[in-house]
Design an enzyme around this catalytic site. Sequence first.
Site, PDB file in Angstrom:
ATOM      1  N   LYS B  99       0.877  -1.167   0.000  1.00 19.46           N
ATOM      2  CA  LYS B  99       0.000   0.000   0.000  1.00 19.46           C
ATOM      3  C   LYS B  99       0.911   1.211   0.000  1.00 19.46           C
ATOM      4  CE  LYS B  99      -3.587   2.516   1.695  1.00 19.46           C
ATOM      5  NZ  LYS B  99      -2.918   3.268   2.773  1.00 19.46           N
ATOM      6  N   ALA B 186      -9.397   6.232   3.172  1.00 16.59           N
ATOM      7  CA  ALA B 186      -9.353   7.430   4.018  1.00 16.59           C
ATOM      8  C   ALA B 186     -10.616   8.280   3.914  1.00 16.59           C
ATOM      9  CB  ALA B 186      -8.153   8.311   3.701  1.00 16.59           C
TER      10      ALA B 186
END
Lengths: 94, 256
Positions: B99, B186
């Site tokens: 990631k 997010a």
Amino acid sequence: MRLTVNGEAYCTEKNTVRELLGEMDIVPERVAVEINLKVLKRAEYTEYKLQEGDSIEVVYFVGGGRGSAEGTRNKCINEEEQEEVWKIRLSLGE
Amino acid sequence: MEDTLIIRGIEFRSRLWIGTGKYRDFEETARAVEASGADVVTVAVRRVNITDRKSENLLDFLDPKQYKILPNTAGCYTVEDALRYSRLAREAGVSDMIKLEVIGDEKTLFPDTIGLLKATEILAKEGFMVFPYTNDDPIMARRLEDAGAAAVMPLGAPIGSGLGLRNPYNIRIILEAAKVPVIVDAGVGTASDATIAMELGCDAVLINTAIAGAKDPIAMAEAMKHAVIGGRLAYRAGRIAKKLYATASSPLEGML
């Protein structure tokens, strides 16, 4: 022999990375090792001969989402910031 | 009907991906992950404490055989750092998944997309399965895809902000153009935010703070599980069109 391990001075009589990890009580399968900015393959743990002045990093996985794991902790959940978030949300009509 | 998320031949059991930061302890982390039904858990790469070796290991609580461990480059502000952490992560872990984060600014934690693109290109060539954390910018999403990203991970809102999807229209444009999976990363604050992301057609969502920071993280983990499943089902079911006025759902025929 003097090394730098994770930024700190470290003295050892060990010759290989595997022995060094053993001395530090670290399970080799759970970490990654970098020597002088080069990542070491696990197979190389026994081959690589430690040398005076080697700079070694031993890392592992810790809990983490995104952003700087330590840096954001307080920023995200301290109360003042939460207050700020709510002000923004309210002003946006949410 | 089968609706499994598959990325480069790897099957994912859940469309909810979980970050493991900010929990009280590893035990709570493990309980939250279990309640969420997630099979991808993100972790950070940090120095081993060589003076205090008694500290517990996260992987003692999250079995890599049971979960897909997705290391991140959180905290990296340069391409060089992101590459360094990625290569270490691959060696410490069990897969090529990374990631990728190249953070541009400490206050917003927005990605430095120029650095992100460079790092994506390099890592993809090195055989990494790159999951870049990016802005909700359709053009950058396409550039990342062209650079070899396995999926794109646009933010819904700043990391840890809980503001939800601030620009669902951009996410939609990204979705329309993307040939790789789109995973919202997010910004999710509560269950409805996750549902909205999934209803838009996103392939998955990654959540950390909304769960870890909730009063009851375990209950919130379960809420997110249902939110993601519900949103996905609604997306596949196809919602009705919005109209200004009412349409009766009971028949007029047979009325007295």
